[in-house]
Design a protein around this motif. Structure first.
Motif, PDB file in Angstrom:
ATOM      1  N   SER A  65       0.854  -1.183   0.000  1.00 17.93           N
ATOM      2  CA  SER A  65       0.000   0.000   0.000  1.00 17.93           C
ATOM      3  C   SER A  65       0.891   1.233   0.000  1.00 17.93           C
ATOM      4  N   TRP A  66       0.437   2.259  -0.700  1.00 18.85           N
ATOM      5  CA  TRP A  66       1.211   3.489  -0.810  1.00 18.85           C
ATOM      6  C   TRP A  66       0.315   4.671  -0.463  1.00 18.85           C
ATOM      7  N   SER A  67       0.857   5.629   0.259  1.00 19.69           N
ATOM      8  CA  SER A  67       0.115   6.858   0.515  1.00 19.69           C
ATOM      9  C   SER A  67       0.265   7.787  -0.677  1.00 19.69           C
ATOM     10  N   ILE A  68      -0.702   8.627  -0.914  1.00 16.08           N
ATOM     11  CA  ILE A  68      -0.658   9.554  -2.045  1.00 16.08           C
ATOM     12  C   ILE A  68       0.225  10.750  -1.679  1.00 16.08           C
ATOM     13  N   HIS A  69       1.162  11.043  -2.546  1.00 17.80           N
ATOM     14  CA  HIS A  69       2.066  12.178  -2.321  1.00 17.80           C
ATOM     15  C   HIS A  69       1.379  13.472  -2.747  1.00 17.80           C
ATOM     16  N   GLY A  70       1.239  14.398  -1.817  1.00 17.05           N
ATOM     17  CA  GLY A  70       0.659  15.701  -2.140  1.00 17.05           C
ATOM     18  C   GLY A  70      -0.708  15.580  -2.767  1.00 17.05           C
ATOM     19  N   ASN A  71      -0.886  16.255  -3.911  1.00 13.96           N
ATOM     20  CA  ASN A  71      -2.172  16.170  -4.607  1.00 13.96           C
ATOM     21  C   ASN A  71      -2.227  14.997  -5.581  1.00 13.96           C
ATOM     22  N   GLY A  72      -1.132  14.218  -5.618  1.00 17.53           N
ATOM     23  CA  GLY A  72      -1.124  13.021  -6.468  1.00 17.53           C
ATOM     24  C   GLY A  72      -0.804  13.287  -7.919  1.00 17.53           C
ATOM     25  N   LYS A  73      -0.631  14.550  -8.277  1.00 16.08           N
ATOM     26  CA  LYS A  73      -0.386  14.891  -9.682  1.00 16.08           C
ATOM     27  C   LYS A  73       0.933  15.618  -9.900  1.00 16.08           C
TER      28      LYS A  73
END
Length: 425
Positions: free
Chosen positions: A2-10
């Motif tokens: 599982s990975w957390s989304i970095h910032g806004n993901g974009k």
């Protein structure tokens, strides 16, 4: 997994990186994964092309090896495991004497030894490795692998000089003419342009491509084991150790994390991956520096991108027509790429000396490197010692280790300062 989304993901904020346990949104992650496929592709298919192994089978096991590596390092060390250059010479030599199955047996034995080394490193650390293989020894072993392979490029230069030398020129110019990802894909660029040169000269036969199916299983081969091949593969173990530990250290520096606790796991993972590949017909694997360049450029160190690359590579393995197309790469192109590749391996050894400031004014270092290199360059076929047949790389590596430790031991007994100076380099 599982990975957390970095910032806004974009997007990635200036000064930040996407950590191994993070990811961008899947469209962006897949895009980075595609870049990793391109980065590993040229080198990964070149190794089986040089050794005669099935390309699609090798791709399958590089993808599987990457998954094994990610799982065994707890998804914390981003890396693609591609085909190992260090195995080219022993595989070619063993294939000639014992067939492909014998070479696969050597790969399995190499993987098993690397796994054991990883277990020891996980418990004791890497200090004993540095004592066994100080920079002068490691640099010499890496250099002699590339220099021993030089003779394999003579036939292409003689029989197909135009294709061979233009492939060299295309490859080296691509390195400096292009920026970003394309500049890091110089081997792939040289391959494509060299292929076109060969095509214009009528040096390519597409008959096998036409006969191949679009979808099918890759070719699997089981190994056979021969005692006389063991020492041929031993030098490659030293190189794989250095590559894996170096990869973990580099990624740690780039991400600002201390990943040294994963050194043993990385070695065990690469060993396990090579064992699996050897039992199925694939090339031995190693961590790929090519993909470090992609991470540096994109600032994305997410292991999720490597899962994408691994799955895509495994999918390519089930396209026989693709494998047949790769099989049409002509001798001249392979020879040209070999000139660049083998030369780079040789110079990487010299770079290890320079970076570690090895003092060649010290006769222990001078004779260690000189002896190993000359033996490896001179011995282009095998020399028989009882039941063992040793090629130049195995003999040169053994000589390097013996000369260094023998000279150092005697100098130490005699109270000579040269013994201490040789390990400080």
């Amino acid at each position: 997994m599982s990975w957390s989304i970095h910032g806004n993901g974009k997007t990635i904020t200036a000064g930040e990186v996407v950590a191994p346990e993070e990811r961008l949104h899947w469209p962006q992650t897949i895009s980075i994964g595609t870049q990793h496929i391109l980065a590993m592709f040229g080198s990964s298919i070149l190794v089986p092309t040089l050794t005669g192994f099935p390309v699609t089978t090798t791709l399958l096991f590089t993808g599987l090896a990457t998954i094994i590596f990610l799982l065994m390092t707890n998804n914390k060390v981003p890396s693609y495991l591609g085909s190992s250059f260090a195995m080219i010479a022993p595989v070619i030599s063993t294939t000639q004497s014992h067939s492909m199955a014998g070479a696969l047996g050597g790969i399995v034995m190499t993987g098993a030894l690397l796994f054991v080394v990883g277990l020891i490193v996980q418990v004791t650390g890497t200090g004993w490795i540095h004592a066994l293989m100080p920079p002068v020894v490691m640099g010499t072993i890496v250099a002699l692998i590339g220099l021993n392979l030089a003779s394999a490029t003579l036939t292409p230069m003689t029989d197909f000089p135009v294709t061979t030398f233009l492939t060299v020129i295309f490859t080296v110019l691509a390195t400096v003419a292009f920026k970003g990802l394309l500049g890091r894909l110089s081997i792939l660029v040289g391959l494509v342009l060299g292929y076109l040169v060969a095509l214009l000269q009528g040096q390519i036969d597409f008959k096998a491509v036409g006969e191949a199916h679009w979808i099918g299983l890759p070719q699997f081969t089981t190994p056979s084991f021969h005692l006389d091949t063991a020492l041929m593969f031993l030098p490659a173990v030293f190189v794989l150790i250095a590559e894996n530990i170096g990869h973990v250290r580099t990624v740690g520096v780039m991400t600002g994390k201390d990943l040294s606790k994963f050194n043993g796991r990385a070695l065990m993972a690469d060993g396990a991956a090579s064992i699996v590949a050897g039992f199925g017909g694939g090339s031995a694997t190693t961590t790929y520096a090519e993909n470090i360049g992609v991470m540096a450029a994109s600032r994305v160190y997410s292991t999720a991108a490597y899962w994408v690359a691994a799955i895509a590579a495994m999918a390519l393995a089930f396209l026989p027509k693709f494998g047949a197309l790769v099989g049409t790469i002509p001798v001249g192109v392979i020879g040209g790429l070999g000139i660049v590749l083998y030369g780079m391996i040789g110079i990487v050894g010299a770079r290890l000396w320079i970076e570690s400031k090895v003092d060649f004014g010290n006769p222990i270092n001078l004779m260690t490197a000189g002896t190993g290199l000359i033996i490896a360059i001179a011995v282009t076929s095998e020399i028989t010692f009882g039941q063992f047949k040793l090629g130049g790389i195995a003999l040169g590596s053994i000589a390097t280790l013996v000369v260094f430790h023998l000279m150092r031991a005697v100098a130490k007994l005699r109270g000579n300062d040269l013994a201490k100076e040789s390990t400080e380099s």
